[in-house]
Write an enzyme that holds these catalytic residues in place. Structure first.
Site, short mmCIF file in Angstrom:
data_model
loop_
_atom_site.label_atom_id
_atom_site.label_comp_id
_atom_site.label_asym_id
_atom_site.label_seq_id
_atom_site.Cartn_x
_atom_site.Cartn_y
_atom_site.Cartn_z
N LYS A 35 0.57 -1.05 -0.31
CA LYS A 35 -0.08 0.12 0.17
C LYS A 35 1.00 1.30 -0.17
O LYS A 35 2.01 0.83 0.64
CB LYS A 35 -0.89 -0.13 1.58
CG LYS A 35 -0.43 -0.13 2.58
CD LYS A 35 -0.66 -0.16 3.28
CE LYS A 35 -0.09 -0.34 4.86
NZ LYS A 35 -1.14 -1.65 5.84
N ARG A 130 -11.41 -0.51 14.69
CA ARG A 130 -11.13 0.82 13.37
C ARG A 130 -11.95 -0.24 12.60
O ARG A 130 -13.26 0.37 12.57
CB ARG A 130 -9.47 0.62 12.86
CG ARG A 130 -9.11 2.22 11.88
CD ARG A 130 -7.98 1.92 11.60
NE ARG A 130 -6.86 1.02 11.19
CZ ARG A 130 -5.18 0.71 10.66
NH1 ARG A 130 -5.38 1.57 11.53
NH2 ARG A 130 -5.51 -0.57 10.24
N TYR A 267 16.71 29.02 9.88
CA TYR A 267 15.63 30.05 10.90
C TYR A 267 15.13 29.97 12.30
O TYR A 267 15.52 29.26 12.04
CB TYR A 267 14.75 29.27 9.91
CG TYR A 267 14.41 29.77 8.13
CD1 TYR A 267 14.42 30.81 7.88
CD2 TYR A 267 14.37 28.18 7.55
CE1 TYR A 267 14.21 30.87 6.58
CE2 TYR A 267 14.56 29.05 6.39
CZ TYR A 267 14.02 30.33 6.01
OH TYR A 267 13.48 30.40 4.18
N MET A 315 13.25 24.08 3.69
CA MET A 315 12.35 23.08 2.69
C MET A 315 13.49 22.34 1.41
O MET A 315 12.97 21.44 1.46
CB MET A 315 12.10 24.52 1.68
CG MET A 315 11.14 23.30 0.35
SD MET A 315 10.43 24.95 -0.55
CE MET A 315 9.20 25.96 0.32
C1 LIG Z 1 -0.68 -2.11 6.61
C2 LIG Z 1 -0.81 -2.96 7.01
C3 LIG Z 1 -0.26 -4.35 7.33
C4 LIG Z 1 1.19 -4.12 7.21
O1 LIG Z 1 1.94 -3.85 8.25
P1 LIG Z 1 3.53 -3.38 9.42
O2 LIG Z 1 3.23 -3.03 10.14
O3 LIG Z 1 3.94 -2.67 7.90
O4 LIG Z 1 3.62 -5.08 8.88
C5 LIG Z 1 -1.30 -5.75 8.10
N1 LIG Z 1 -2.33 -5.74 7.48
C6 LIG Z 1 -2.79 -4.54 7.67
C7 LIG Z 1 -4.75 -4.82 7.25
C8 LIG Z 1 -2.63 -3.28 7.14
O5 LIG Z 1 -3.38 -2.20 6.88
#
Ligand SMILES: *Cc1c(COP(=O)(O)O)cnc(C)c1O
Length: 378
Positions: A35, A130, A267, A315
């Protein structure tokens, strides 16, 4: 000359980390979680290494399309399932497996005509609150899915809220196993932290202890570990888990200042020199994805020597202390290489160290690598 910043992605490190995940997974199959454009690494770039996984898990349908366009014919799972009823067409067209976590998604499936076209993972909310059905709702949702003609196999999954911390996975794991007790279907529980902490230790792959087998289920879902980030930040760190950094970010010194004791840098004049010192200016800023919140003292490597940043991140520039580099006998001048995280020649600096100093996680730094940074695949 172009601006001297460059990210590199190591296919060898990705292959190594995937092999680590496989060893920990025992007989379970491995979803490579890609993802967020493979945690900022680029799906196209990581694909040659991660295609050795059993499937890909992601949540953006455009990314699923990209994988199919790369020639991936194996399983792809949508971790958040469908966002609307039209996505079911896409799932059929691209043959995507998808998570069902809400009654609305069951409703959309119930109005499909074609038989057994959808392979779904029903998600249990095991305490994270969630996504997913509560233990009290789960079996009724499962029953309902089984009666929908468009639904083929129904698998079970959950996601741990505290796999990386002291609370661990025991309570959530028990909630999952007792909720699905007696139901047919494949199971998926572990993210990277759960896999590495509670899966098979290296060399233990044949042991097949019942509790380990139950935890691993049929599919594990590592993400961060594949990219060489530690799912447990610095305690324990990526080296402890025998992971290699897939992403390295390297730039160069573009200017040097000699300042007197009492002078400030950057800065807001947030850093003031306690003695005369030499400051290097690196071509690296928050517009490259370097964290603006990295405070003075955040580690950075110049010419192979570990030093620190001084003053606020801007930046396009970061100011660094050159004195330790000079003290080590290195030139520390315009053109000297600067390692922000990852590996360069013999030097290594964990992305988790930079993240910890900046009050964030390696995950966020990887995902934030900016488009303007050229990326080379090694
Ligand atoms: C992102 C995600 C993972 C992977 O998690 P990591 O901590 O990066 O290994 C696994 N399962 C779900 C449902 C996720 O959203």
């Amino acid at each position: 000359m172009t601006r001297p910043i460059q990210a590199t992605i190591s296919l060898e490190a990705l292959r190594h980390n995937l092999a680590r995940a496989r060893a920990a997974a025992g007989r379970a199959r491995v979803w490579a979680v890609v993802k967020a454009n493979a945690y900022g690494h680029g799906i196209e770039r990581v694909f040659p290494a991660l295609r050795a996984a059993d499937g890909f898990a992601l949540l953006d349908i455009a990314e699923a399309e990209a994988l199919r366009a790369l020639g991936w014919g194996g399983p792809i799972m949508l971790l958040e399932g469908c966002f609307g009823p039209d996505d079911l067409d896409t799932c059929e067209r691209l043959n995507l497996w998808h998570v069902v976590h809400d009654p609305a998604q069951i409703h959309w499936l119930a109005s499909r005509r074609k038989a057994r076209t959808h392979r779904v993972f029903l998600k249990l909310n095991s305490g994270m609150n969630r996504l997913g059905f509560t233990p009290g709702q789960y079996r009724a949702a499962w029953q309902r899915l089984r009666e929908i003609p468009a639904v083929g196999a129904v698998s079970h999954m959950t996601h741990f809220a505290t796999a990386d911390g002291d609370a661990g996975i025991d309570a959530a794991r028990e909630a999952f196993l007792s909720t699905i007790d007696g139901l047919p279907g494949e199971r998926s529980l572990c993210n990277s932290a759960a896999l590495l902490r509670f899966g098979h230790a290296a060399g233990d792959a044949g042991a097949a202890r019942r509790d380990v087998v139950d935890t691993l289920g049929d599919w594990v879902r590592p993400g961060i570990a594949l990219y060489g980030g530690s799912p447990t930040a610095l305690a324990p760190d990526a080296a402890h888990w025998k992971l290699q950094p897939a992403m390295s970010l390297v730039t160069r010194i573009i200017g040097v200042q000699s300042i007197a004791a009492g002078e400030a840098v950057g800065y807001g004049a947030s850093f003031r020199a306690g003695r005369a010192m030499r400051i290097g200016v690196a071509a690296l800023g928050y517009a490259d994805g370097y964290p603006r919140h990295a405070p003075s003292g955040t580690p950075i490597v110049v010419d192979g020597v570990r030093t620190r940043i001084c003053g606020r991140v801007s930046m396009d520039m970061v100011t660094v202390d050159l004195d330790p580099v000079r003290a080590a006998g290195r030139a520390a001048e315009v053109g000297s290489p600067v390692l922000c995280w990852g590996r360069h020649r013999d030097a290594e600096l964990g992305i988790d160290e930079v993240a910890e100093a900046s009050g964030t996680l390696g995950y966020e730094l990887m995902c934030a690598l900016a488009r303007r940074v050229p990326v080379q695949v090694l």
